[in-house]
Design a protein around this motif. Sequence first.
Motif, PDB file in Angstrom:
ATOM      1  N   GLU A  46       0.773  -1.235   0.000  1.00  0.00           N
ATOM      2  CA  GLU A  46       0.000   0.000   0.000  1.00  0.00           C
ATOM      3  C   GLU A  46       0.813   1.300   0.000  1.00  0.00           C
ATOM      4  O   GLU A  46       0.505   2.226  -0.741  1.00  0.00           O
ATOM      5  N   ARG A  47       1.828   1.374   0.830  1.00  0.00           N
ATOM      6  CA  ARG A  47       2.644   2.596   0.842  1.00  0.00           C
ATOM      7  C   ARG A  47       3.409   2.770  -0.480  1.00  0.00           C
ATOM      8  O   ARG A  47       3.576   3.885  -0.978  1.00  0.00           O
ATOM      9  N   LEU A  48       3.854   1.662  -1.035  1.00  0.00           N
ATOM     10  CA  LEU A  48       4.564   1.730  -2.322  1.00  0.00           C
ATOM     11  C   LEU A  48       3.629   2.183  -3.446  1.00  0.00           C
ATOM     12  O   LEU A  48       4.046   2.842  -4.399  1.00  0.00           O
ATOM     13  N   GLU A  49       2.360   1.833  -3.319  1.00  0.00           N
ATOM     14  CA  GLU A  49       1.366   2.273  -4.300  1.00  0.00           C
ATOM     15  C   GLU A  49       1.216   3.799  -4.257  1.00  0.00           C
ATOM     16  O   GLU A  49       1.135   4.467  -5.294  1.00  0.00           O
ATOM     17  N   PHE A  50       1.199   4.345  -3.027  1.00  0.00           N
ATOM     18  CA  PHE A  50       1.123   5.803  -2.840  1.00  0.00           C
ATOM     19  C   PHE A  50       2.237   6.504  -3.619  1.00  0.00           C
ATOM     20  O   PHE A  50       2.020   7.480  -4.325  1.00  0.00           O
ATOM     21  N   LEU A  51       3.446   5.958  -3.493  1.00  0.00           N
ATOM     22  CA  LEU A  51       4.600   6.547  -4.168  1.00  0.00           C
ATOM     23  C   LEU A  51       4.548   6.290  -5.676  1.00  0.00           C
ATOM     24  O   LEU A  51       4.768   7.187  -6.492  1.00  0.00           O
TER      25      LEU A  51
ATOM     26  N   SER B  61       5.357  13.588  -2.628  1.00  0.00           N
ATOM     27  CA  SER B  61       5.085  12.188  -2.265  1.00  0.00           C
ATOM     28  C   SER B  61       6.329  11.519  -1.702  1.00  0.00           C
ATOM     29  O   SER B  61       6.278  10.827  -0.683  1.00  0.00           O
ATOM     30  N   PHE B  65       6.770  10.044   2.001  1.00  0.00           N
ATOM     31  CA  PHE B  65       7.064   8.608   2.108  1.00  0.00           C
ATOM     32  C   PHE B  65       8.280   8.375   3.011  1.00  0.00           C
ATOM     33  O   PHE B  65       8.285   7.473   3.853  1.00  0.00           O
ATOM     34  N   GLU B  73      -0.849   4.076   4.108  1.00  0.00           N
ATOM     35  CA  GLU B  73      -1.150   4.701   2.809  1.00  0.00           C
ATOM     36  C   GLU B  73      -2.306   5.693   2.880  1.00  0.00           C
ATOM     37  O   GLU B  73      -2.226   6.792   2.329  1.00  0.00           O
ATOM     38  N   LEU B  76      -1.150   8.885   4.422  1.00  0.00           N
ATOM     39  CA  LEU B  76      -0.232   9.570   3.500  1.00  0.00           C
ATOM     40  C   LEU B  76      -1.017  10.294   2.416  1.00  0.00           C
ATOM     41  O   LEU B  76      -0.737  11.438   2.077  1.00  0.00           O
ATOM     42  N   THR B  77      -2.025   9.609   1.883  1.00  0.00           N
ATOM     43  CA  THR B  77      -2.825  10.188   0.793  1.00  0.00           C
ATOM     44  C   THR B  77      -3.574  11.427   1.266  1.00  0.00           C
ATOM     45  O   THR B  77      -3.619  12.446   0.577  1.00  0.00           O
ATOM     46  N   ARG B  80      -1.054  14.230   1.755  1.00  0.00           N
ATOM     47  CA  ARG B  80      -0.648  14.781   0.455  1.00  0.00           C
ATOM     48  C   ARG B  80      -1.724  15.705  -0.097  1.00  0.00           C
ATOM     49  O   ARG B  80      -1.426  16.794  -0.564  1.00  0.00           O
TER      50      ARG B  80
END
Lengths: 229, 229
Positions: A46-51, B61, B65, B73, B76-77, B80
């Motif tokens: 999930e966090r990698l998807e954000f990036l 981003s 991160f 996530e 984070l979203t 952002r």
Amino acid sequence: MLDPKFLSYLSENYGITFNDKKLVERAMTHSSFDNEHKELGIGDYERLEFLGDAVLEINISKYLFEKFPQLPEGKLTRLRSDIVRTDSFARFAKEIQIDKYLLIGKGEEKQGARQRHTLLEDIFEAFNGALYLDQGNETVDKFLQRVVYPHIDSGEFSEDTDFKTHIQERLQQSGEVEIDYEVIDEEGPDHDKKFEVELLVNGKFLSKGFGYSKKHAEQMAAKKALEEL
Amino acid sequence: MLDPKFLSYLSENYGITFNDKKLVERAMTHSSFDNEHKELGIGDYERLEFLGDAVLEINISKYLFEKFPQLPEGKLTRLRSDIVRTDSFARFAKEIQIDKYLLIGKGEEKQGARQRHTLLEDIFEAFNGALYLDQGNETVDKFLQRVVYPHIDSGEFSEDTDFKTHIQERLQQSGEVEIDYEVIDEEGPDHDKKFEVELLVNGKFLSKGFGYSKKHAEQMAAKKALEEL
């Protein structure tokens, strides 16, 4: 655990060798698998998807900006959103066999998550996020030159997605006509269907189109009709 | 034409010297100015805005991160999107004096476009797009280390923007209460107002907050109340 065949596949087909194998493994892992296998300590994508979402956006934006030096901002934006969407990213995901190698829990597997476009999109984004962290943006750009940009070059995406409105306006210039779209064929298995749609004017065939969804096929039929009128 | 004072300002304050002065001039130019001065052949900021939008997204981003390695996530979203929005970008634009030096046509000037947040946002994006093309992403990132990231570090943005809902839930746990937000002060000129809002519970003062909009000040008052309860 991530099947080592996926890593060989990446290496043989795209020249990609991850320094941090844990990172690509995490990008390929849904939380349902992580929950069932806490002892592996993989984490989820999930966090990698954000990036990765932002990584894809900048690279595709730059490519479009340079490839179409005359295209105004509005058309660039529409073209970008035609590329940066679930169905397109799910297709790219399948092209690199993400659907085959992603890790999901048993329940999700039973419910067919492996073929769910939103999941494939997420993992395609996460994969690019992992690649960006592991090897930098230049490698991502090279990878996209293989997997994404050729689809742009071949004209699969359009800055003018609303062909249906255009053809309707054209056809009704000299009075009301009846416009219908009919699905005449569906090919392929459920998770990878292609649709064939005919555009009929007052019941008569005008054009047909193929697409990855009914809506896409309708737009393609309308586009064809506009080219031919 | 772009006032050379803006270029000196950039150089003195941010160490930025554009190789292609035409590029930064275009980033600072609204179509209304370009239309009134076709002979200058400047063009307008719009295509650069398309690119700059994505440039800001990836850098912010990546910063989030790395700065918040534990944040999931979803948070984070939300964080952002609290940063990547019109009011924030308009503030950053003013910080680098875009409002002072941007080029707009006479009609737009009369209508107060120079202080319009959506225009300032657009030009802030275009400016970053131009910087990216002219000097690469490393320079953009360095620039954002001065102009954007300190605001993140100081906690001005939040992954949980809905403090008002939270405080309402907390306050109504033991029955209905009346919650009001009242603007008690507005400071600064029209284009750079700051609001002071009081949160009242059954008519009694509970907390106050300051913000760049009424809504922002209300959220800040609610946040304060949550911290104090």
